[in-house]
Design an enzyme around this catalytic site. Structure first.
Site, PDB file in Angstrom:
ATOM      1  CE  LYS A  39       3.420   0.435 -15.169  1.00  0.00           C
ATOM      2  NZ  LYS A  39       3.068  -1.023 -15.226  1.00  0.00           N
ATOM      3  N   GLY A  44       1.930   5.130  -4.640  1.00  0.00           N
ATOM      4  CA  GLY A  44       1.346   5.615  -3.957  1.00  0.00           C
ATOM      5  C   GLY A  44       0.198   3.945  -4.164  1.00  0.00           C
ATOM      6  CB  CYS A  45      -0.317   1.498  -6.605  1.00  0.00           C
ATOM      7  SG  CYS A  45      -0.828   2.679  -7.699  1.00  0.00           S
ATOM      8  CB  THR A  46       3.256  -0.240  -2.547  1.00  0.00           C
ATOM      9  OG1 THR A  46       3.290  -0.015  -3.448  1.00  0.00           O
ATOM     10  CG2 THR A  46       3.592  -0.785  -1.774  1.00  0.00           C
ATOM     11  N   GLY A  49      -3.015  -0.665  -0.886  1.00  0.00           N
ATOM     12  CA  GLY A  49      -3.448  -1.527  -1.229  1.00  0.00           C
ATOM     13  C   GLY A  49      -2.673  -1.791   0.466  1.00  0.00           C
TER      14      GLY A  49
END
Length: 157
Positions: A39, A44-46, A49
């Protein structure tokens, strides 16, 4: 049907940030890293990326394109990309077409509840469109470095 190592990855076109469409076959001649994340704008995704963003010059030097994919809508992806200053495109895969090619939709547990979502996964495709390496059930710390090392090694061959 899911991709297999050393086999050609089925072609796909998907809407992406920057008012673009990513078509895999148009990237032939370059290596491609496709990373799937659950998401946009979550911690974690930030971090993941950002790790890819910070290593992009080295991926570029290894003739490797980076593409992020989640099921978020295009507006959420645009906001995520802008806020984090990502220097690569993010695919909005609301209909899970790309997710299904790579078999990353899994039953997951969060806070004791089960739900269907993206298993954090990364795929390295060689310049001829074949799957060279895959990482499934990824843990973010150190992951981008591992993928970069693999991309550089593949490019050197």
């Amino acid at each position: 049907m899911s991709v297999k190592l050393n086999q050609s990855v089925p072609d796909f076109s998907a809407p992406a940030t920057g008012d673009t469409t990513v078509t895999l076959s148009e990237l032939r001649g370059q290596q491609v890293v496709i990373y799937f994340y659950p998401k946009a704008s979550t911690p974690g995704c930030t971090t993941e990326g950002g790790d890819f963003r910070d290593r992009k010059p080295r991926f570029d030097a290894a003739n490797t394109v980076i593409i992020g994919v989640s099921r978020d809508g295009i507006r959420a992806q645009e906001n995520f990309k802008a806020k984090q200053d990502f220097s690569f495109e993010l695919i909005s895969d609301k209909d899970e077409t790309v997710c299904q090619i790579f078999d990353v939709i899994k039953l997951k547990k969060m806070y004791g509840k089960e739900h269907i979502g993206i298993e954090r996964s990364t795929f390295l495709i060689d310049s001829e469109g074949k799957l060279a390496q895959e990482w499934r059930g990824v843990k973010v710390p150190g992951h981008a470095d591992e993928v970069l090392t693999a991309a550089e090694a593949l490019h050197a061959n």
